[in-house]
Design a protein around this motif. Structure first.
Motif, mmCIF file in Angstrom:
data_model
loop_
_atom_site.group_PDB
_atom_site.id
_atom_site.type_symbol
_atom_site.label_atom_id
_atom_site.label_comp_id
_atom_site.label_asym_id
_atom_site.label_seq_id
_atom_site.Cartn_x
_atom_site.Cartn_y
_atom_site.Cartn_z
ATOM 1 N N MET A 85 0.861 -1.175 0.000
ATOM 2 C CA MET A 85 0.000 0.000 0.000
ATOM 3 C C MET A 85 0.904 1.232 0.000
ATOM 4 S SD MET A 85 -2.854 1.324 2.707
ATOM 5 C CE MET A 85 -1.667 1.963 3.873
ATOM 6 N N ILE A 86 0.740 2.058 -1.017
ATOM 7 C CA ILE A 86 1.555 3.269 -1.145
ATOM 8 C C ILE A 86 0.628 4.478 -1.049
ATOM 9 C CG2 ILE A 86 3.128 4.555 -2.632
ATOM 10 C CD1 ILE A 86 3.873 1.907 -3.950
ATOM 11 N N PRO A 87 0.929 5.420 -0.156
ATOM 12 C CA PRO A 87 0.106 6.639 -0.086
ATOM 13 C C PRO A 87 0.132 7.371 -1.432
ATOM 14 C CG PRO A 87 1.597 6.494 1.793
ATOM 15 C CD PRO A 87 1.995 5.411 0.846
ATOM 16 N N ASN A 88 -1.014 7.879 -1.840
ATOM 17 C CA ASN A 88 -1.120 8.518 -3.152
ATOM 18 C C ASN A 88 -0.206 9.726 -3.321
ATOM 19 O OD1 ASN A 88 -2.835 6.700 -4.315
ATOM 20 N ND2 ASN A 88 -4.685 7.800 -3.736
ATOM 21 N N SER A 89 0.147 10.402 -2.230
ATOM 22 C CA SER A 89 1.053 11.540 -2.372
ATOM 23 C C SER A 89 2.429 11.081 -2.840
ATOM 24 C CB SER A 89 1.182 12.307 -1.054
ATOM 25 O OG SER A 89 1.692 11.468 -0.034
ATOM 26 N N GLN A 90 2.840 9.855 -2.482
ATOM 27 C CA GLN A 90 4.107 9.311 -2.969
ATOM 28 C C GLN A 90 3.986 8.843 -4.410
ATOM 29 O OE1 GLN A 90 5.828 6.360 -0.397
ATOM 30 N NE2 GLN A 90 5.622 7.659 1.411
ATOM 31 N N VAL A 91 2.815 8.335 -4.788
ATOM 32 C CA VAL A 91 2.608 7.879 -6.173
ATOM 33 C C VAL A 91 2.604 9.074 -7.109
ATOM 34 C CG1 VAL A 91 1.017 6.726 -7.757
ATOM 35 C CG2 VAL A 91 1.315 5.837 -5.437
ATOM 36 N N TYR A 92 1.804 10.085 -6.793
ATOM 37 C CA TYR A 92 1.666 11.226 -7.695
ATOM 38 C C TYR A 92 2.860 12.168 -7.623
ATOM 39 C CZ TYR A 92 -0.754 14.480 -10.688
ATOM 40 O OH TYR A 92 -1.095 15.277 -11.762
ATOM 41 N N GLY A 93 3.572 12.171 -6.486
ATOM 42 C CA GLY A 93 4.691 13.086 -6.321
ATOM 43 C C GLY A 93 6.025 12.504 -6.736
ATOM 44 N N ASP A 94 6.046 11.272 -7.255
ATOM 45 C CA ASP A 94 7.292 10.604 -7.613
ATOM 46 C C ASP A 94 7.265 10.272 -9.106
ATOM 47 O OD1 ASP A 94 9.751 9.417 -7.295
ATOM 48 O OD2 ASP A 94 9.032 7.671 -6.199
ATOM 49 N N THR A 95 8.413 9.883 -9.629
ATOM 50 C CA THR A 95 8.484 9.435 -11.008
ATOM 51 C C THR A 95 7.775 8.092 -11.128
ATOM 52 O OG1 THR A 95 10.588 10.554 -11.313
ATOM 53 C CG2 THR A 95 10.051 8.787 -12.870
ATOM 54 N N VAL A 96 6.928 7.953 -12.128
ATOM 55 C CA VAL A 96 6.190 6.715 -12.356
ATOM 56 C C VAL A 96 6.697 6.083 -13.652
ATOM 57 C CG1 VAL A 96 3.925 5.693 -12.822
ATOM 58 C CG2 VAL A 96 4.131 7.597 -11.212
ATOM 59 N N LYS A 97 7.166 4.835 -13.554
ATOM 60 C CA LYS A 97 7.515 4.064 -14.746
ATOM 61 C C LYS A 97 6.378 3.086 -14.996
ATOM 62 C CE LYS A 97 12.555 3.883 -14.584
ATOM 63 N NZ LYS A 97 13.700 2.965 -14.512
ATOM 64 N N ASN A 98 5.667 3.281 -16.079
ATOM 65 C CA ASN A 98 4.541 2.414 -16.415
ATOM 66 C C ASN A 98 4.967 1.500 -17.559
ATOM 67 O OD1 ASN A 98 2.147 1.209 -17.175
ATOM 68 N ND2 ASN A 98 0.934 3.048 -16.811
ATOM 69 N N TYR A 99 5.283 0.257 -17.212
ATOM 70 C CA TYR A 99 5.755 -0.711 -18.199
ATOM 71 C C TYR A 99 4.631 -1.242 -19.078
ATOM 72 C CZ TYR A 99 10.028 -0.680 -15.435
ATOM 73 O OH TYR A 99 11.171 -0.284 -14.778
ATOM 74 N N SER A 100 3.393 -1.017 -18.701
ATOM 75 C CA SER A 100 2.247 -1.550 -19.440
ATOM 76 C C SER A 100 1.614 -0.524 -20.374
ATOM 77 C CB SER A 100 1.172 -2.026 -18.453
ATOM 78 O OG SER A 100 1.676 -2.996 -17.591
ATOM 79 N N PHE A 101 2.053 0.703 -20.331
ATOM 80 C CA PHE A 101 1.377 1.760 -21.077
ATOM 81 C C PHE A 101 1.461 1.559 -22.587
ATOM 82 C CE2 PHE A 101 0.982 5.955 -22.995
ATOM 83 C CZ PHE A 101 -0.203 6.384 -22.423
#
Length: 181
Positions: A85-101
């Protein structure tokens, strides 16, 4: 505010009441700062959709498949099936690598050959192995090239493209087949 206004009309000094209410409001705001940040980030995640349920992503130093995006947190399952479980502020405030996009992915392999081996022959064998596998895409074309002259080997970079769902199977199979050949 209405009570303070009424008290002020009757001549009661309300400055200290207003200061206490303002201080209480500030204390509550500071106490809820993290929660409000997670809430705002959750809203942004749901509106802009940089990740979706089912995507394999790397975010906040963790990699896994997104299982759920709620208003306060994002739930992911790692490759060894651990729920994170990751708090959304860490998800939205960090670099996201989406391998499925994207539909296609590139596999990056490094194959070392001895200094005495013929580079042209090695490249030819690698190209035959890559193109023989039907999961390898021809567009964009695979790349096989000399990457570096290392201390004990000539390292060839091998970069075929495939559909995202074929990535791991093709990667594992190419490693084995290239070693055997």
């Amino acid at each position: 505010m209405a009570v303070l206004a009424v008290l002020s009309v009757f001549g009661i000094e309300t400055t200290s009441f207003a200061a206490v209410i303002a201080a209480a409001g500030l204390a509550v705001g500071l106490a809820l700062q993290g929660t409000l940040s997670n809430f705002a980030s959750g809203v942004m995640l749901l509106i802009f959709r940089p990740i979706r349920v089912g995507d394999f992503v790397e975010v906040a130093g963790q990699a896994g498949t997104v299982a759920e995006i709620s208003i306060f947190s994002t739930l992911m399952n790692t490759g060894d099936n651990v729920r994170i479980m990751i708090p959304n502020s860490q998800v939205y405030g960090d670099t996201v690598k989406n391998y499925s996009f994207n539909d296609n992915r590139r596999i990056d392999l490094v194959m070392g050959i001895a200094y005495g081996d013929d580079i042209g022959t090695a490249i030819s064998i690698i190209e035959r192995v890559i193109t023989a596998d039907e999961r390898t895409l021809q567009d964009p074309a695979p790349t096989v090239a000399v990457a570096e002259l290392a201390d004990s080997s000539v390292n060839l970079v091998v970069r075929p493209w495939c559909k995202k769902e074929d990535y791991w199977g093709l990667r594992f199979d190419l490693n084995r087949t290239l070693k055997e050949r």
